[in-house]
Design a protein around this motif. Structure first.
Motif, mmCIF file in Angstrom:
data_model
loop_
_atom_site.group_PDB
_atom_site.id
_atom_site.type_symbol
_atom_site.label_atom_id
_atom_site.label_comp_id
_atom_site.label_asym_id
_atom_site.label_seq_id
_atom_site.Cartn_x
_atom_site.Cartn_y
_atom_site.Cartn_z
ATOM 1 N N GLU A 178 8.640 7.324 11.825
ATOM 2 C CA GLU A 178 8.641 5.896 11.513
ATOM 3 C C GLU A 178 7.226 5.334 11.592
ATOM 4 N N GLU A 179 6.477 5.754 12.588
ATOM 5 C CA GLU A 179 5.117 5.250 12.741
ATOM 6 C C GLU A 179 4.253 5.658 11.550
ATOM 7 N N MET A 182 5.084 3.446 8.681
ATOM 8 C CA MET A 182 4.517 2.108 8.859
ATOM 9 C C MET A 182 3.025 2.109 8.532
ATOM 10 N N GLY A 185 2.439 1.568 4.989
ATOM 11 C CA GLY A 185 2.670 0.232 4.466
ATOM 12 C C GLY A 185 4.088 -0.279 4.580
ATOM 13 N N LEU A 186 5.009 0.509 5.124
ATOM 14 C CA LEU A 186 6.382 0.037 5.285
ATOM 15 C C LEU A 186 6.514 -0.814 6.537
ATOM 16 N N THR A 187 7.445 -1.747 6.509
ATOM 17 C CA THR A 187 7.762 -2.498 7.715
ATOM 18 C C THR A 187 8.620 -1.621 8.628
ATOM 19 N N ARG A 188 8.845 -2.095 9.874
ATOM 20 C CA ARG A 188 9.653 -1.307 10.800
ATOM 21 C C ARG A 188 11.068 -1.117 10.260
ATOM 22 N N THR A 189 11.620 -2.189 9.678
ATOM 23 C CA THR A 189 12.975 -2.093 9.127
ATOM 24 C C THR A 189 13.019 -1.141 7.943
ATOM 25 N N GLN A 190 12.029 -1.244 7.043
ATOM 26 C CA GLN A 190 11.985 -0.342 5.900
ATOM 27 C C GLN A 190 11.804 1.107 6.336
#
Length: 288
Positions: A178-179, A182, A185-190
């Motif tokens: 996930e990190e 992020m 460029g993705l958000t935490r939810t994405q």
């Protein structure tokens, strides 16, 4: 090395493989024989089943037992109740367990260890010790003989272990995935929905299978809170074939036919989900 020694070395692994294959076939036959015997008995008349000589191949068999089982109409009523209760239980359990497993695996909060300990302690409570309290609770809430009432009891019974199952799957997925998403460029939810969630597919399927089997096969709680003839689940309905009201004898042909019908939804469910047990293992590892 001589030619004879080389031939012996080649034969040894082949013989070993054949032996293991034969053993696997034998174990598979032992596992499948009760299922075959149930279907075989469902096709035979009760007179043949009560004979001292077993009939292994149903020559001259018929579907009369299946016709007799479904003719009364109670089968479809019980099937509808069980399918509704099981569907509600599976959907709610997966929703609650998913959020609970995510919380205790990804976040650190006050009371986290106590919550995990409570999940284990709940599993140690004997179900029989809760029957009186459950019956009184359902009676006070006017939920006896109702789909909603028994669904609530099933959800409460299945959710703790389902959370524990999903927790292992969530913990096994590195948070670094996930990190890294992020950083791209993705958000935490994405990042969670596109990377982590697909990797949880096998865990969700496994937990769903557990919840399905628990709700579909449960008998004792339904026996306590579903006392009406019109609100019986499939296991309660199946018990009605264990003794004929006319002869006071068990009609084993109809019992086996009823058992076969009860197992059909389970088989269909496994056929639908078995291909998805491993499909999500790498489904979310690549951003796209």
């Amino acid at each position: 090395m001589s030619t004879s020694m080389r031939i012996t070395q080649r034969r040894t692994p082949k013989i070993s493989s054949l032996m293991w294959g034969a053993l696997a076939l034998f174990v598979a036959a032992l596992w499948a024989f009760p299922v075959y015997w149930m279907l075989n008995s469902a096709l035979l008349p009760n007179v043949t089943l009560q004979s001292s000589t077993p009939t292994f191949i149903p020559f001259g068999g018929s579907l009369d037992n299946f016709v007799a089982v479904t003719a009364s109409g109670t089968f479809f009523s019980a099937l509808g109740v069980s399918l509704t209760v099981t569907s509600i239980t599976v959907v709610c359990c997966l929703s609650f367990a998913f959020l609970g497993a995510l919380a205790i695996s990804r976040f650190r909060f006050r009371g986290r260890k106590g919550f995990i300990l409570a999940l284990l302690l709940v599993q140690m409570l004997p179900a029989e010790g809760l029957f009186i309290a459950q019956y009184r609770m359902m009676a006070n809430a006017n939920l006896l003989n109702s789909v909603l009432g028994i669904s609530i009891l099933y959800i409460a019974a299945v959710v703790p272990f389902t959370i524990w199952m999903l927790r292992g799957f969530v913990t096994g997925i590195p948070v670094e995935l996930e990190e890294a998403a992020m950083v791209d460029g993705l958000t935490r939810t994405q990042a969670f929905l596109r990377i982590t969630f697909p990797l949880l597919a096998p865990g969700l399927v496994a937990s769903g299978v557990y919840a399905f089997l628990q709700a579909w096969n449960e008998f004792t709680i339904a026996l306590v809170v579903m006392t009406s003839d019109t609100s019986k689940t499939v296991p309660l309905w199946l018990r009605g074939f264990m003794q004929s009201s006319a002869t006071r004898e068990t009609d084993w042909g109809q019992v086996m036919a009823a058992s076969t019908l009860v197992s059909v939804p389970v088989i269909i469910f496994f056929l639908l989900v078995q291909g998805r047990m491993s499909s999500g293992l790498v489904g979310g590892a690549v951003k796209g």
